[in-house]
Write a protein that holds these residues in place. Structure first.
Motif, PDB file in Angstrom:
ATOM      1  N   ARG A  37      28.121  27.502  35.755  1.00 35.04           N
ATOM      2  CA  ARG A  37      27.022  27.595  36.715  1.00 35.04           C
ATOM      3  C   ARG A  37      27.043  28.916  37.487  1.00 35.04           C
ATOM      4  NH1 ARG A  37      25.886  21.459  38.983  1.00 35.04           N
ATOM      5  NH2 ARG A  37      25.467  20.578  36.925  1.00 35.04           N
ATOM      6  N   GLY A  38      27.244  30.006  36.755  1.00 31.33           N
ATOM      7  CA  GLY A  38      27.149  31.330  37.349  1.00 31.33           C
ATOM      8  C   GLY A  38      28.409  31.833  38.012  1.00 31.33           C
ATOM      9  N   HIS A  39      29.483  31.045  38.004  1.00 33.16           N
ATOM     10  CA  HIS A  39      30.745  31.456  38.623  1.00 33.16           C
ATOM     11  C   HIS A  39      31.861  31.437  37.584  1.00 33.16           C
ATOM     12  CE1 HIS A  39      29.071  31.369  42.673  1.00 33.16           C
ATOM     13  NE2 HIS A  39      28.553  30.179  42.403  1.00 33.16           N
ATOM     14  N   TRP A  40      32.767  32.409  37.693  1.00 29.22           N
ATOM     15  CA  TRP A  40      33.906  32.478  36.771  1.00 29.22           C
ATOM     16  C   TRP A  40      35.124  31.801  37.384  1.00 29.22           C
ATOM     17  CZ3 TRP A  40      34.283  33.748  31.786  1.00 29.22           C
ATOM     18  CH2 TRP A  40      33.210  34.428  31.212  1.00 29.22           C
ATOM     19  N   TYR A  41      35.849  31.078  36.527  1.00 28.31           N
ATOM     20  CA  TYR A  41      37.047  30.358  36.955  1.00 28.31           C
ATOM     21  C   TYR A  41      38.207  30.676  36.008  1.00 28.31           C
ATOM     22  CZ  TYR A  41      33.824  27.559  39.765  1.00 28.31           C
ATOM     23  OH  TYR A  41      32.873  27.154  40.661  1.00 28.31           O
ATOM     24  N   LEU A  42      39.402  30.686  36.584  1.00 26.27           N
ATOM     25  CA  LEU A  42      40.630  30.880  35.815  1.00 26.27           C
ATOM     26  C   LEU A  42      41.442  29.599  35.848  1.00 26.27           C
ATOM     27  CD1 LEU A  42      42.910  32.685  34.475  1.00 26.27           C
ATOM     28  CD2 LEU A  42      43.746  33.002  36.818  1.00 26.27           C
ATOM     29  N   ALA A  43      41.879  29.147  34.689  1.00 23.85           N
ATOM     30  CA  ALA A  43      42.804  28.026  34.608  1.00 23.85           C
ATOM     31  C   ALA A  43      44.176  28.569  34.250  1.00 23.85           C
ATOM     32  CB  ALA A  43      42.351  27.013  33.561  1.00 23.85           C
ATOM     33  N   GLY A  44      45.200  28.032  34.878  1.00 27.54           N
ATOM     34  CA  GLY A  44      46.552  28.493  34.591  1.00 27.54           C
ATOM     35  C   GLY A  44      47.584  27.641  35.280  1.00 27.54           C
ATOM     36  N   TYR A  45      48.836  28.035  35.113  1.00 28.80           N
ATOM     37  CA  TYR A  45      49.958  27.310  35.717  1.00 28.80           C
ATOM     38  C   TYR A  45      50.375  28.027  36.996  1.00 28.80           C
ATOM     39  CZ  TYR A  45      54.570  25.182  36.253  1.00 28.80           C
ATOM     40  OH  TYR A  45      55.669  24.524  36.742  1.00 28.80           O
ATOM     41  N   ASP A  46      50.273  27.321  38.121  1.00 37.34           N
ATOM     42  CA  ASP A  46      50.658  27.860  39.418  1.00 37.34           C
ATOM     43  C   ASP A  46      52.160  27.634  39.593  1.00 37.34           C
ATOM     44  OD1 ASP A  46      51.166  28.312  42.162  1.00 37.34           O
ATOM     45  OD2 ASP A  46      49.080  27.876  42.653  1.00 37.34           O
ATOM     46  N   ARG A  47      52.916  28.724  39.562  1.00 38.87           N
ATOM     47  CA  ARG A  47      54.377  28.598  39.622  1.00 38.87           C
ATOM     48  C   ARG A  47      54.857  28.049  40.961  1.00 38.87           C
ATOM     49  NH1 ARG A  47      56.711  34.159  36.788  1.00 38.87           N
ATOM     50  NH2 ARG A  47      56.360  33.515  34.614  1.00 38.87           N
ATOM     51  N   ASP A  48      54.205  28.433  42.047  1.00 45.78           N
ATOM     52  CA  ASP A  48      54.637  27.973  43.368  1.00 45.78           C
ATOM     53  C   ASP A  48      54.432  26.481  43.544  1.00 45.78           C
ATOM     54  OD1 ASP A  48      55.393  30.560  44.210  1.00 45.78           O
ATOM     55  OD2 ASP A  48      53.303  31.043  44.646  1.00 45.78           O
TER      56      ASP A  48
END
Length: 318
Positions: free
Chosen positions: A188-199
């Motif tokens: 919907r017009g926005h970019w998102y990053l998926a990943g592993y949050d180490r903290d």
């Protein structure tokens, strides 16, 4: 350093592909300038073994052959490393031509154009791209305005951990995040990053527009396994309440909150300059409502109201 390594790998690949007989380490060291500049045999051996593994990971078939004198040699036979002929029908060629026109970034546009030229040289029909005309009726675009997009795209491709400052919707200032990036997706017009949050030791999804400052790469390998399928869009949709079974009742100031009005399943006049809206209640709705500040008041459910109040108090405390 990245350019120097790429050049070294290219030179090694050309040597292995261009020889008719296996080449020993000694011969390869004498043929490649970067190996000649290695300080000692130990440094050269480590460099060569890493380069050989990198080329194999990229798909180059390297054979190890022992001659009659017991010396080990290396070569990459051309028949083992020749790609099959390109065979695309008109619809496949058209899809590739359309996809190549999507990106607006200079680096991606150049890569896409170069890929198309190679495919056409390999046999893809020129007429297979019906969108090549200058006045095409179909002009696809995926806009990317965030500076974080390109470094994150490269980090996802190269499987490199990154660090960046991230501002949550209910936070007054950004916080540092250490992330192993998996995939980028536009929703919907926005970019998102998926990943592993180490903290936090868990999978997280980050909206690129909330990343502040530079994205910096970090050395080392991933500590978490990358899933076979990364569902960025489904995760974000669930946070936004898509497909939610519950509903929330909110009061919204007249003339404000058009994204909320578009999502509402029912809208009623509430009087005194306010409207009443029923909207799907899913994970993350409290964070979204906080973005509208004093223009939104949660009527029910009580747990959503409490979450929004807590977030507003956190912002007020700074």
């Amino acid at each position: 350093m990245a350019i120097a390594k790429a050049e070294r790998l290219m030179n090694l690949a050309l040597c292995l592909l261009g020889t008719r007989r296996p080449l020993s380490k000694r011969e390869l060291r004498g043929s490649i300038e970067a190996y000649l500049e290695a300080g000692n045999d130990e440094s050269f051996n480590r460099m060569f073994e890493r380069d050989k593994d990198d080329l194999r990971e990229l798909g180059l078939v390297i054979e190890t052959v022992e001659n009659i004198e017991g010396e080990i040699g290396y070569l990459a036979r051309r028949d083992s490393n020749r790609l099959p002929p390109v065979s695309l029908d008109a619809e496949e060629a058209a899809a590739l031509g359309l996809a190549a026109k999507v990106w607006q970034q200079a680096r991606l546009a150049g890569a896409a154009s170069g890929a198309l030229q190679k495919l056409r040289a390999g046999g893809m029909p020129e007429a297979g791209d019906p969108y090549e005309g200058q006045h095409s009726a179909i002009e696809p675009r995926i806009p990317v305005h965030e500076a974080a997009f390109e470094p994150l795209m490269l980090a996802c491709r190269d499987r490199r951990p990154v660090v960046f400052e991230y501002r949550r919707s209910n936070a007054a200032r950004p916080e540092p995040r250490q992330v192993e990036p998996w995939a980028l997706e536009c929703w919907r017009g926005h970019w998102y990053l998926a990943g592993y949050d180490r903290d936090r030791g868990a999978e997280r999804v980050f909206r690129l527009s909330r990343i502040t400052g530079k994205v910096r790469s970090r050395a080392g390998k991933y500590t978490a396994e990358v899933p076979d399928v990364v569902t960025v869009r489904e995760t974000v949709a669930s946070w936004a309440g898509e497909g939610a079974e519950r509903s929330a009742l909110i009061r919204l100031r007249v003339g404000a909150g058009y994204p909320l009005r578009a999502k509402a399943t029912a809208v009623r006049e509430g009087g005194d300059g306010w409207d009443e809206l029923e909207i799907p209640y899913g994970h993350g709705l409290d964070a979204w409502l906080v973005e509208f500040g004093p223009d939104v008041v949660v009527v029910e459910p009580a747990d959503l109201r409490a979450d929004v109040v807590d977030r507003l108090r956190a912002v007020a405390r700074g």
